[in-house]
Write a protein that holds these residues in place. Structure first.
Motif, mmCIF file in Angstrom:
data_model
loop_
_atom_site.group_PDB
_atom_site.id
_atom_site.type_symbol
_atom_site.label_atom_id
_atom_site.label_comp_id
_atom_site.label_asym_id
_atom_site.label_seq_id
_atom_site.Cartn_x
_atom_site.Cartn_y
_atom_site.Cartn_z
ATOM 1 N N THR A 169 -3.413 6.323 2.063
ATOM 2 C CA THR A 169 -4.675 5.733 1.612
ATOM 3 C C THR A 169 -4.424 4.412 0.899
ATOM 4 O OG1 THR A 169 -5.649 7.932 1.342
ATOM 5 C CG2 THR A 169 -6.725 6.105 0.188
ATOM 6 N N ALA A 170 -5.112 3.378 1.348
ATOM 7 C CA ALA A 170 -5.012 2.071 0.697
ATOM 8 C C ALA A 170 -5.999 2.003 -0.453
ATOM 9 C CB ALA A 170 -5.299 0.956 1.705
ATOM 10 N N GLN A 195 -7.525 -0.719 -3.187
ATOM 11 C CA GLN A 195 -7.631 -2.153 -3.419
ATOM 12 C C GLN A 195 -8.482 -2.431 -4.646
ATOM 13 O OE1 GLN A 195 -6.499 -4.787 -1.032
ATOM 14 N NE2 GLN A 195 -6.777 -5.968 -2.909
ATOM 15 N N THR A 196 -7.921 -3.198 -5.582
ATOM 16 C CA THR A 196 -8.726 -3.736 -6.674
ATOM 17 C C THR A 196 -9.086 -5.168 -6.282
ATOM 18 O OG1 THR A 196 -6.893 -4.681 -7.939
ATOM 19 C CG2 THR A 196 -7.382 -2.340 -8.292
ATOM 20 N N SER A 197 -9.661 -5.912 -7.188
ATOM 21 C CA SER A 197 -10.023 -7.284 -6.845
ATOM 22 C C SER A 197 -8.804 -8.143 -6.533
ATOM 23 C CB SER A 197 -10.815 -7.921 -7.993
ATOM 24 O OG SER A 197 -10.031 -7.930 -9.180
ATOM 25 N N SER A 198 -7.628 -7.759 -7.065
ATOM 26 C CA SER A 198 -6.451 -8.604 -6.855
ATOM 27 C C SER A 198 -5.163 -7.852 -6.555
ATOM 28 C CB SER A 198 -6.220 -9.478 -8.095
ATOM 29 O OG SER A 198 -6.113 -8.677 -9.264
ATOM 30 N N HIS A 199 -5.216 -6.524 -6.468
ATOM 31 C CA HIS A 199 -4.004 -5.754 -6.238
ATOM 32 C C HIS A 199 -4.244 -4.658 -5.212
ATOM 33 C CE1 HIS A 199 -1.959 -7.688 -9.589
ATOM 34 N NE2 HIS A 199 -3.024 -7.445 -10.330
ATOM 35 N N CYS A 200 -3.172 -4.332 -4.482
ATOM 36 C CA CYS A 200 -3.235 -3.260 -3.486
ATOM 37 C C CYS A 200 -2.182 -2.209 -3.819
ATOM 38 C CB CYS A 200 -2.999 -3.824 -2.087
ATOM 39 S SG CYS A 200 -3.136 -2.572 -0.788
ATOM 40 N N ILE A 201 -2.576 -0.944 -3.776
ATOM 41 C CA ILE A 201 -1.677 0.182 -4.020
ATOM 42 C C ILE A 201 -1.819 1.131 -2.842
ATOM 43 C CG2 ILE A 201 -1.073 2.070 -5.601
ATOM 44 C CD1 ILE A 201 -2.682 0.590 -7.760
ATOM 45 N N THR A 202 -0.739 1.790 -2.472
ATOM 46 C CA THR A 202 -0.792 2.792 -1.416
ATOM 47 C C THR A 202 -0.562 4.171 -2.023
ATOM 48 O OG1 THR A 202 0.003 1.252 0.260
ATOM 49 C CG2 THR A 202 0.231 3.594 0.738
ATOM 50 N N ALA A 203 -1.456 5.090 -1.713
ATOM 51 C CA ALA A 203 -1.309 6.478 -2.144
ATOM 52 C C ALA A 203 -1.006 7.341 -0.927
ATOM 53 C CB ALA A 203 -2.581 6.967 -2.841
ATOM 54 N N ASP A 204 -0.275 8.416 -1.139
ATOM 55 C CA ASP A 204 0.067 9.314 -0.034
ATOM 56 C C ASP A 204 0.420 10.682 -0.604
ATOM 57 O OD1 ASP A 204 0.652 10.260 2.518
ATOM 58 O OD2 ASP A 204 1.839 8.502 3.055
ATOM 59 N N GLU A 205 0.660 11.619 0.267
ATOM 60 C CA GLU A 205 1.180 12.910 -0.135
ATOM 61 C C GLU A 205 2.659 12.969 0.235
ATOM 62 O OE1 GLU A 205 -0.100 15.143 -1.891
ATOM 63 O OE2 GLU A 205 -2.274 14.887 -1.785
ATOM 64 N N PRO A 206 3.451 13.741 -0.502
ATOM 65 C CA PRO A 206 4.867 13.879 -0.138
ATOM 66 C C PRO A 206 5.014 14.594 1.203
ATOM 67 C CG PRO A 206 4.274 15.404 -1.904
ATOM 68 C CD PRO A 206 3.101 14.504 -1.712
ATOM 69 N N THR A 207 6.173 14.468 1.816
ATOM 70 C CA THR A 207 6.380 15.069 3.136
ATOM 71 C C THR A 207 6.251 16.588 3.106
ATOM 72 O OG1 THR A 207 8.766 15.002 2.694
ATOM 73 C CG2 THR A 207 7.827 13.183 3.964
#
Length: 405
Positions: free
Chosen positions: A280-281, A283-295
């Motif tokens: 899952t991406a 996005q804030t106004s100026s930053h991007c973070i990626t979230a995920d689940e562990p394998t």
């Protein structure tokens, strides 16, 4: 950041071992190829640090082992300069066919000379960056020049280069004699960034001067002051990657339309179920973070889990709050470590004997404070840590409104 292992067949049929590193959102706006130094490999720590720094600028980076080196197939005797250039052309063709045509070539030492030559042959390449590159490839012959006269009689000899044995032949030697690098850089007419350490003992700073004087604008030079040839200090290689990432944006800037639209909210989360698993991406106004689940939970582990991000917000807010408080009090607080763990705990385990069968969210927050602090100051900072805004939010009753846009 995501990492993929690749096996690329070169034009001689050898398998080249490669690693593709992607930005945290898995969607690079451009691709780059990194070429390592003579007799090195793509696993050199400097190569990793430079590549990973570039991913922070939204660039996907392919770093690979030249023929006969690292985990790549073939013989080292085929890893002469023209062979290195051909490997670069083959890797470029593979990435272009399977992903997107690389626009940036980055090379370290002899790899820097190779990317200049390769860039002159590749229309898709829009910019070149070199680190500690020689101004002539014959420079490399000094590693084996003392035994070249033996080759006509023996056909092949074994030489010691950097404490390791390598076999070389006539073709290997000739591969370093047929290239006029200064003419190539003069005719290149592409943006070039030349980085070099002033006191490089392997490739003298004069090489950088010669390359720079022969190149046409736009050209740039950055001094890697205090660094050695292999960028052994982690900070030197990270700095080099950051500088390249910032410099190259002038020549193929990030397409701002690829950023998610927050629609005037503080941030947006986006999961494309047709393309992604749990990645899952955010996005804030100026930053991007990626979230995920562990394998082990069925995810691809391309980023921290949702609860990791929740814990991270508490850790960050705690550290920042303590900094502000200590700064206002003029206390000698130098560093703060905040260790967070989240779990589900049975209510009976938390001392609540009058309720049965319930589980509560349990967050463990441990801190390590570095600095010349009295015990009283430490106790006060422990108290303040529980008053940071995120801590108070997690302890309070929160109303969440959910609606469809």
């Amino acid at each position: 950041m995501g990492t993929q292992k690749l096996e690329i067949k070169n034009s001689r049929g050898n398998s080249l071992y490669a690693t593709l590193e992607l930005p945290s959102n898995q969607r690079p706006h451009a691709y780059a190829i990194f070429a390592h130094c003579f007799t090195c490999s793509s696993t050199l720590i400097a190569a990793k640090n430079i590549s990973r720094s570039l991913t922070n600028h939204g660039i996907g980076v392919v770093r690979f082992d030249f023929t006969g080196l690292g985990r790549s197939g073939g013989e080292f005797s085929d890893s002469h300069f023209s062979g290195n250039v051909q490997d670069l052309l083959d890797v470029h063709a593979y990435i272009k066919e399977n992903y997107m045509a690389p626009k940036l070539l980055v090379g370290h030492s002899l790899g820097g000379a190779a990317v200049i030559d390769a860039a002159s042959r590749l229309e898709d390449v829009k910019a070149v960056a070199t680190i500690g590159a020689p101004s002539g490839v014959e420079h490399t012959k000094k590693h084996f020049s003392h035994r070249i006269d033996e080759i006509p009689a023996k056909g092949e000899i074994e030489v010691d280069i950097g404490g390791r044995p390598f076999k070389i032949n006539k073709e290997f030697v000739e591969g370093f004699e047929s290239t006029d690098l200064l003419k190539i850089v003069h005719d290149l007419r592409k943006p070039i960034l030349i980085m070099h350490a002033p006191f490089d003992k392997t490739v003298e700073i004069k090489s950088a001067q010669d390359l720079f004087l022969n190149a046409f604008h736009p050209k740039s030079f950055v001094s890697l002051d205090g660094a050695d040839h292999l960028l052994s200090d982690k900070q030197d290689s990270i700095y080099a990657g950051d500088v390249i990432g910032s410099w190259v944006k002038r020549y193929f800037p990030v397409d701002n339309e690829t950023a998610l639209d927050t629609k005037n909210e503080q941030l947006v989360g986006h999961l494309n179920l047709l393309e992604d698993n749990f990645t899952t991406a955010i996005q804030t106004s100026s930053h991007c973070i990626t979230a995920d689940e562990p394998t082990d939970a069925g995810g691809d582990d391309f980023g921290p889990s949702p609860y990791d991000l929740l814990s991270a917000s508490l850790a960050a807010c705690t550290a920042m709050t303590l900094k502000l408080y200590a700064q206002r009090k003029e206390w000698n607080l130098e560093e703060v470590y905040v260790y967070i763990s989240h779990s589900k705990r049975h209510i009976n385990d938390l001392g609540e004997e009058n309720e049965k069968g319930r589980y509560l969210d349990h967050i463990s927050k441990k801190m390590e404070l570095i600095g010349d602090l009295t015990e009283e100051q430490k106790e006060k900072l422990m108290e303040i840590a529980s008053k940071c805004p995120v801590h108070k939010t997690l302890k309070s009753e929160v109303l969440i409104e959910t609606s469809l846009d």
